[in-house]
Design a protein around this motif. Sequence first.
Motif, PDB file in Angstrom:
ATOM      1  N   ILE A   1       0.840  -1.199   0.000  1.00  0.00           N
ATOM      2  CA  ILE A   1       0.000   0.000   0.000  1.00  0.00           C
ATOM      3  C   ILE A   1       0.875   1.249   0.000  1.00  0.00           C
ATOM      4  O   ILE A   1       1.703   1.424   0.891  1.00  0.00           O
ATOM      5  N   PRO A   2       0.706   2.146  -0.968  1.00  0.00           N
ATOM      6  CA  PRO A   2       1.423   3.427  -0.929  1.00  0.00           C
ATOM      7  C   PRO A   2       0.905   4.294   0.217  1.00  0.00           C
ATOM      8  O   PRO A   2      -0.298   4.337   0.479  1.00  0.00           O
ATOM      9  N   PHE A   3       1.801   4.989   0.878  1.00  0.00           N
ATOM     10  CA  PHE A   3       1.372   5.903   1.932  1.00  0.00           C
ATOM     11  C   PHE A   3       0.423   6.967   1.375  1.00  0.00           C
ATOM     12  O   PHE A   3      -0.482   7.429   2.061  1.00  0.00           O
ATOM     13  N   ARG A   4       0.663   7.371   0.129  1.00  0.00           N
ATOM     14  CA  ARG A   4      -0.173   8.424  -0.450  1.00  0.00           C
ATOM     15  C   ARG A   4      -1.632   7.993  -0.557  1.00  0.00           C
ATOM     16  O   ARG A   4      -2.538   8.833  -0.557  1.00  0.00           O
ATOM     17  N   THR A   5      -1.881   6.673  -0.650  1.00  0.00           N
ATOM     18  CA  THR A   5      -3.253   6.175  -0.723  1.00  0.00           C
ATOM     19  C   THR A   5      -4.018   6.501   0.552  1.00  0.00           C
ATOM     20  O   THR A   5      -5.206   6.848   0.515  1.00  0.00           O
ATOM     21  N   ILE A   6      -3.345   6.389   1.685  1.00  0.00           N
ATOM     22  CA  ILE A   6      -3.991   6.678   2.965  1.00  0.00           C
ATOM     23  C   ILE A   6      -4.458   8.126   3.015  1.00  0.00           C
ATOM     24  O   ILE A   6      -5.555   8.429   3.493  1.00  0.00           O
ATOM     25  N   LEU A   7      -3.624   9.031   2.490  1.00  0.00           N
ATOM     26  CA  LEU A   7      -3.933  10.455   2.577  1.00  0.00           C
ATOM     27  C   LEU A   7      -4.817  10.938   1.435  1.00  0.00           C
ATOM     28  O   LEU A   7      -5.695  11.776   1.638  1.00  0.00           O
ATOM     29  N   ASN A   8      -4.612  10.424   0.239  1.00  0.00           N
ATOM     30  CA  ASN A   8      -5.301  10.976  -0.927  1.00  0.00           C
ATOM     31  C   ASN A   8      -6.600  10.259  -1.276  1.00  0.00           C
ATOM     32  O   ASN A   8      -7.548  10.888  -1.753  1.00  0.00           O
ATOM     33  N   GLU A   9      -6.656   8.945  -1.052  1.00  0.00           N
ATOM     34  CA  GLU A   9      -7.829   8.189  -1.472  1.00  0.00           C
ATOM     35  C   GLU A   9      -8.745   7.810  -0.314  1.00  0.00           C
ATOM     36  O   GLU A   9      -9.961   7.731  -0.481  1.00  0.00           O
ATOM     37  N   LEU A  10      -8.164   7.568   0.852  1.00  0.00           N
ATOM     38  CA  LEU A  10      -8.979   7.150   1.994  1.00  0.00           C
ATOM     39  C   LEU A  10      -9.389   8.320   2.878  1.00  0.00           C
ATOM     40  O   LEU A  10     -10.144   8.142   3.832  1.00  0.00           O
ATOM     41  N   GLY A  11      -8.873   9.510   2.588  1.00  0.00           N
ATOM     42  CA  GLY A  11      -9.379  10.706   3.242  1.00  0.00           C
ATOM     43  C   GLY A  11      -8.796  11.053   4.591  1.00  0.00           C
ATOM     44  O   GLY A  11      -9.282  11.965   5.264  1.00  0.00           O
TER      45      GLY A  11
END
Length: 336
Positions: free
Chosen positions: A284-294
């Motif tokens: 899982i990219p860290f950016r996914t936590i911030l950009n996609e999961l809110g």
Amino acid sequence: MSRKAKGLSLLFVVVMGMLFLAAYEQGEKPQSTHLHPSLWELEDRPYYFPTKASIQSKITYQVLQRFDLIFVGHDPQQSPEISDAKRINLAYAIPGHYTHVLMYVGKDSNGLAYAVEMNADKDQTFRVTPYELTVGGQLYLYCLGSDYAARSCPNDTYIYGLETYDYMQAKRLEPRLYQQLIQQEAGILSVMQEDLEQGYPFQIPVHFSLETSLSKAIPLIDDGRQHGADCVSYFVSLFEEVAGVCLDEVRIGAAELTEYYSKSEEGRKALLPARYNFVHHETIPFRTILNELGYRLVDTPVRQTRCSDQRTVQGIATPDRLFRSSSTVAIDRVLR
């Protein structure tokens, strides 16, 4: 699984993975009953520290004195032998060239050099309550060896594995600040000795609790010396709160961290490897936590320091920011 539930699981796994990976920064720590020398027994004698600017560089030496800072890091492009977890999460997840720091404190009667270091424990222990997540760890005293590695540390001491890093370099506080620090030498040694004896706790620089699942806010933590510290905030807060010495440009804020993970070439490569994702078993990219999961990082409250200029600070310190701060200066290199 719903998107919200998946998001909560991913966040928990990311935090857990970061805690597990934090232990990789630690030097070798054999089980032993060896009694370390007291800081009061160590002498402020020069130590020839082996330094190299990159993995290809020839080793040269910097002559260290008490309270000099040692910075280390990994090069994921040039060091294929280190694990994916270490290469990705230390070189990319922690912003900057250097990902860890410790401080030289002196030599014992046998000429062995020692440094203090704040880190998670090797057993990767953690505790979760409805109000917070904590990870085991404390302040350690490490044996660095003698000048030019002429004498090794005893087998039953804690040995810091400098040879496991791709590059390492030391810096010193600029002359005016260093003199202020030395004037508080007894007080600093006293606090560090007490911290070693009482197991001053490791603290991750983010707060995670059940409230996070409702607010999707992930607060950064910089509370001085109140509840513990990570590897760099220990020394920064020690300087600020004990010696009254404030350093410039050593912190990074929530907005800049978010931009780093979302937009920078290095930050976008920061991943949680599948081997640590025990819920979904995927990277899982860290950016996914911030950009996609809110989820969003939230700045630390503005905090008053004990420095002579009465300054306030905000954000969390990072090893690379401390290395590049205008408050630190280079230490000359010498050949053997």
